[in-house]
Write an enzyme that holds these catalytic residues in place. Sequence first.
Site, PDB file in Angstrom:
ATOM      1  N   GLY A  22       0.839  -1.197   0.000  1.00 40.01           N
ATOM      2  CA  GLY A  22       0.000   0.000   0.000  1.00 40.01           C
ATOM      3  C   GLY A  22       0.872   1.243   0.000  1.00 40.01           C
ATOM      4  O   GLY A  22       1.870   1.313   0.731  1.00 40.01           O
ATOM      5  N   ALA A  23       0.494   2.204  -0.827  1.00 38.19           N
ATOM      6  CA  ALA A  23       1.213   3.488  -0.849  1.00 38.19           C
ATOM      7  C   ALA A  23       0.208   4.597  -0.614  1.00 38.19           C
ATOM      8  O   ALA A  23       0.184   5.613  -1.299  1.00 38.19           O
ATOM      9  CB  ALA A  23       1.942   3.668  -2.178  1.00 38.19           C
ATOM     10  N   GLY A  24      -0.658   4.387   0.385  1.00 36.78           N
ATOM     11  CA  GLY A  24      -1.667   5.380   0.733  1.00 36.78           C
ATOM     12  C   GLY A  24      -1.164   6.325   1.813  1.00 36.78           C
ATOM     13  O   GLY A  24       0.045   6.591   1.923  1.00 36.78           O
ATOM     14  N   LYS A  72      -3.537   2.146  21.929  1.00 37.56           N
ATOM     15  CA  LYS A  72      -3.838   2.944  20.733  1.00 37.56           C
ATOM     16  C   LYS A  72      -5.291   2.737  20.315  1.00 37.56           C
ATOM     17  O   LYS A  72      -6.000   3.672  19.917  1.00 37.56           O
ATOM     18  CB  LYS A  72      -2.878   2.531  19.609  1.00 37.56           C
ATOM     19  CG  LYS A  72      -3.281   2.970  18.203  1.00 37.56           C
ATOM     20  CD  LYS A  72      -2.831   4.378  17.888  1.00 37.56           C
ATOM     21  CE  LYS A  72      -3.516   4.997  16.685  1.00 37.56           C
ATOM     22  NZ  LYS A  72      -3.048   4.585  15.387  1.00 37.56           N
ATOM     23  N   GLU A  93     -13.579   1.453   8.309  1.00 42.73           N
ATOM     24  CA  GLU A  93     -13.260   0.206   9.026  1.00 42.73           C
ATOM     25  C   GLU A  93     -14.178   0.071  10.256  1.00 42.73           C
ATOM     26  O   GLU A  93     -13.694  -0.109  11.373  1.00 42.73           O
ATOM     27  CB  GLU A  93     -11.788   0.244   9.447  1.00 42.73           C
ATOM     28  CG  GLU A  93     -10.807   0.330   8.286  1.00 42.73           C
ATOM     29  CD  GLU A  93      -9.388   0.690   8.757  1.00 42.73           C
ATOM     30  OE1 GLU A  93      -9.211   1.782   9.360  1.00 42.73           O
ATOM     31  OE2 GLU A  93      -8.477  -0.123   8.545  1.00 42.73           O
ATOM     32  N   ASN A 104      -4.876   0.065  12.301  1.00 44.91           N
ATOM     33  CA  ASN A 104      -5.531   0.242  13.596  1.00 44.91           C
ATOM     34  C   ASN A 104      -6.290  -1.029  13.962  1.00 44.91           C
ATOM     35  O   ASN A 104      -6.630  -1.833  13.098  1.00 44.91           O
ATOM     36  CB  ASN A 104      -6.519   1.413  13.512  1.00 44.91           C
ATOM     37  CG  ASN A 104      -5.833   2.752  13.717  1.00 44.91           C
ATOM     38  OD1 ASN A 104      -4.962   2.882  14.584  1.00 44.91           O
ATOM     39  ND2 ASN A 104      -6.218   3.746  12.935  1.00 44.91           N
ATOM     40  N   GLY A 148       1.233   4.044   4.472  1.00 40.65           N
ATOM     41  CA  GLY A 148       2.320   3.332   3.773  1.00 40.65           C
ATOM     42  C   GLY A 148       3.108   4.275   2.879  1.00 40.65           C
ATOM     43  O   GLY A 148       4.345   4.186   2.801  1.00 40.65           O
TER      44      GLY A 148
HETATM   45  N1  LIG Z   1      -4.417   7.940   7.702  1.00 39.83           N
HETATM   46  C1  LIG Z   1      -4.177   8.079   8.991  1.00 39.83           C
HETATM   47  O1  LIG Z   1      -4.057   9.232   9.471  1.00 39.83           O
HETATM   48  C2  LIG Z   1      -4.023   6.897   9.863  1.00 39.83           C
HETATM   49  C3  LIG Z   1      -4.432   5.613   9.466  1.00 39.83           C
HETATM   50  N2  LIG Z   1      -4.223   4.546  10.306  1.00 39.83           N
HETATM   51  C4  LIG Z   1      -4.611   3.188   9.944  1.00 39.83           C
HETATM   52  O2  LIG Z   1      -3.688   2.732   8.957  1.00 39.83           O
HETATM   53  C5  LIG Z   1      -4.310   1.779   8.097  1.00 39.83           C
HETATM   54  C6  LIG Z   1      -4.114   2.241   6.662  1.00 39.83           C
HETATM   55  O3  LIG Z   1      -4.810   3.468   6.508  1.00 39.83           O
HETATM   56  P1  LIG Z   1      -4.442   4.542   5.398  1.00 39.83           P
HETATM   57  O4  LIG Z   1      -3.026   4.452   5.002  1.00 39.83           O
HETATM   58  O5  LIG Z   1      -4.984   5.836   5.887  1.00 39.83           O
HETATM   59  O6  LIG Z   1      -5.352   4.033   4.196  1.00 39.83           O
HETATM   60  P2  LIG Z   1      -5.283   4.465   2.661  1.00 39.83           P
HETATM   61  O7  LIG Z   1      -6.594   4.078   2.094  1.00 39.83           O
HETATM   62  O8  LIG Z   1      -4.840   5.872   2.516  1.00 39.83           O
HETATM   63  O9  LIG Z   1      -4.131   3.547   2.087  1.00 39.83           O
HETATM   64  C7  LIG Z   1      -4.257   2.175   2.001  1.00 39.83           C
HETATM   65  C8  LIG Z   1      -3.573   1.748   0.742  1.00 39.83           C
HETATM   66  O10 LIG Z   1      -3.570   0.322   0.694  1.00 39.83           O
HETATM   67  C9  LIG Z   1      -3.649  -0.015  -0.651  1.00 39.83           C
HETATM   68  N3  LIG Z   1      -4.039  -1.400  -0.856  1.00 39.83           N
HETATM   69  C10 LIG Z   1      -5.169  -2.023  -0.468  1.00 39.83           C
HETATM   70  N4  LIG Z   1      -5.156  -3.304  -0.854  1.00 39.83           N
HETATM   71  C11 LIG Z   1      -3.992  -3.497  -1.518  1.00 39.83           C
HETATM   72  C12 LIG Z   1      -3.424  -4.600  -2.181  1.00 39.83           C
HETATM   73  N5  LIG Z   1      -4.039  -5.783  -2.246  1.00 39.83           N
HETATM   74  N6  LIG Z   1      -2.223  -4.439  -2.765  1.00 39.83           N
HETATM   75  C13 LIG Z   1      -1.590  -3.247  -2.718  1.00 39.83           C
HETATM   76  N7  LIG Z   1      -2.082  -2.151  -2.117  1.00 39.83           N
HETATM   77  C14 LIG Z   1      -3.282  -2.277  -1.523  1.00 39.83           C
HETATM   78  C15 LIG Z   1      -4.656   0.947  -1.242  1.00 39.83           C
HETATM   79  O11 LIG Z   1      -4.446   0.954  -2.616  1.00 39.83           O
HETATM   80  P3  LIG Z   1      -5.240   1.816  -3.709  1.00 39.83           P
HETATM   81  O12 LIG Z   1      -4.473   3.081  -3.774  1.00 39.83           O
HETATM   82  O13 LIG Z   1      -5.146   0.975  -4.929  1.00 39.83           O
HETATM   83  O14 LIG Z   1      -6.639   1.976  -3.194  1.00 39.83           O
HETATM   84  C16 LIG Z   1      -4.303   2.238  -0.525  1.00 39.83           C
HETATM   85  O15 LIG Z   1      -3.422   3.050  -1.271  1.00 39.83           O
HETATM   86  C17 LIG Z   1      -5.779   1.715   8.545  1.00 39.83           C
HETATM   87  O16 LIG Z   1      -5.969   0.628   9.412  1.00 39.83           O
HETATM   88  C18 LIG Z   1      -5.980   3.037   9.300  1.00 39.83           C
HETATM   89  O17 LIG Z   1      -7.005   2.941  10.276  1.00 39.83           O
HETATM   90  C19 LIG Z   1      -3.561   4.685  11.507  1.00 39.83           C
HETATM   91  C20 LIG Z   1      -3.128   5.910  11.920  1.00 39.83           C
HETATM   92  C21 LIG Z   1      -3.416   7.121  11.187  1.00 39.83           C
HETATM   93  C1  LIG Z   2      -5.196   8.175  16.509  1.00 38.55           C
HETATM   94  C2  LIG Z   2      -4.898   8.632  15.108  1.00 38.55           C
HETATM   95  C3  LIG Z   2      -5.491  10.000  14.910  1.00 38.55           C
HETATM   96  C4  LIG Z   2      -3.403   8.873  14.997  1.00 38.55           C
HETATM   97  O1  LIG Z   2      -2.653   7.878  14.552  1.00 38.55           O
HETATM   98  C5  LIG Z   2      -5.386   7.565  14.159  1.00 38.55           C
HETATM   99  O2  LIG Z   2      -4.940   6.453  14.252  1.00 38.55           O
HETATM  100  C6  LIG Z   2      -6.412   7.764  13.116  1.00 38.55           C
HETATM  101  O3  LIG Z   2      -6.840   8.888  12.868  1.00 38.55           O
HETATM  102  O4  LIG Z   2      -6.805   6.762  12.482  1.00 38.55           O
END
Ligand SMILES: NC(=O)C1=CN([C@@H]2O[C@H](COP(=O)(O)OP(=O)(O)OC[C@H]3O[C@@H](n4cnc5c(N)ncnc54)[C@H](OP(=O)(O)O)[C@@H]3O)[C@@H](O)[C@H]2O)C=CC1
Ligand SMILES: CC(C)(CO)C(=O)C(=O)O
Length: 315
Positions: free
Chosen positions: A7-9, A189, A272, A106, A12
């Site tokens: 994942g590069a969201g 967390k 989620e 999370n 990641g």
């Molecule tokens: N954003 C935040 O501020 C925070 C998020 N989190 C937690 O982190 C986790 C990730 O969240 P977040 O990064 O925000 O989510 P995003 O949706 O921004 O990124 C997730 C990425 O995973 C990719 N993905 C999904 N399935 C696959 C696969 N099979 N192969 C390759 N890539 C894949 C998606 O790809 P595609 O681009 O193709 O959709 C997307 O880019 C969650 O559990 C969230 O609750 C925790 C702390 C803070």
């Molecule tokens: C607690 C917090 C804000 C920071 O990592 C988070 O995990 C989220 O927004 O999903």
Amino acid sequence: MRVLVVGAGATGGYFGARLAEIGRDVTFLVRPARAEKLAARGLVVKSPLGDLHIERPRTITADGLKAGEGAFDLVVLSCKAYDLDAAIADMAPAVTEGTVVLPILNGLRHLDALDAAFGPARVLGGSCAIISTVGPADEIRHMSELCSITYGERDGGRSERVQAIDAVMQGAKFQAPLSEKVLLEMWEKWVFLATLAGSTTLMRAAIGDILAAPGGHALITGLHEECLAIAAANGHAPREKVAAQARTTLTAEGSPMTASMLRDILGGGRIEADHIVGDLAARGHAAKPGSTYPLLALVYTGLKAYEAKRAREAQ
Ligand SMILES: NC(=O)C1=CN([C@@H]2O[C@H](COP(=O)(O)OP(=O)(O)OC[C@H]3O[C@@H](n4cnc5c(N)ncnc54)[C@H](OP(=O)(O)O)[C@@H]3O)[C@@H](O)[C@H]2O)C=CC1
Ligand SMILES: CC(C)(CO)C(=O)C(=O)O
């Protein structure tokens, strides 16, 4: 150490880019649409800790991995929980004998799925703290200085492999504490996040705005108490100092803080709900039959109503 970031969201993309920035051997496992965007525009991070543009991030798709890219030493899993099963299938060819999987989602339920797929010995505990999102031009928007990955062996200790990961993480623009209490920290967390996500999604408002409303303080602290009780009933009561710090943050007047889940809702995206809120309530009921968590139940109803509306409107 060969690192595969799945994942590069928002998460990641940030952490992987920061590792690549300091010359670590990082490849992103991405789906085809994301691969095309990254090839066209590179990986862009906008951050108070310094912007970054990786013009040609190393990417691979599931088909590429299947075709044989060799083994990776560390797989950092950063998908959303609703994509977990597909991500596990896609990353599987990268996980061989010596590979360590570090999930930063999370919640906790993903650990069961990872254990079943790869065996518990390969799966570390982990979580991340960051406030980030993917912006309209596919840039990673890091919105505060907060950014860390906490990780470690789930049974504690400082194994050679986590020390090797420590060496890879140090020097990047994020904190990376190697924890000997990682499961407890994941629960801590989770309690914080469920309260933050629960209150801000229910009210569709930031912490400070909720606190400014009649009953807002009681809502947040009541929800926090319910989440704390569930963690305690499961044998993972947050440490007093951590719970007190969480309460201070969650009741800071004027705070603009929201959860990523609220950002997802406001953007019309998937959430989620089951992984973060439903599973927490279920663990409360399982640990203490007959127990009730009325505020958490209300939050869950609100999230499921959002999901139902979203599904109906997509038809
Ligand atoms: N954003 C935040 O501020 C925070 C998020 N989190 C937690 O982190 C986790 C990730 O969240 P977040 O990064 O925000 O989510 P995003 O949706 O921004 O990124 C997730 C990425 O995973 C990719 N993905 C999904 N399935 C696959 C696969 N099979 N192969 C390759 N890539 C894949 C998606 O790809 P595609 O681009 O193709 O959709 C997307 O880019 C969650 O559990 C969230 O609750 C925790 C702390 C803070
Ligand atoms: C607690 C917090 C804000 C920071 O990592 C988070 O995990 C989220 O927004 O999903």
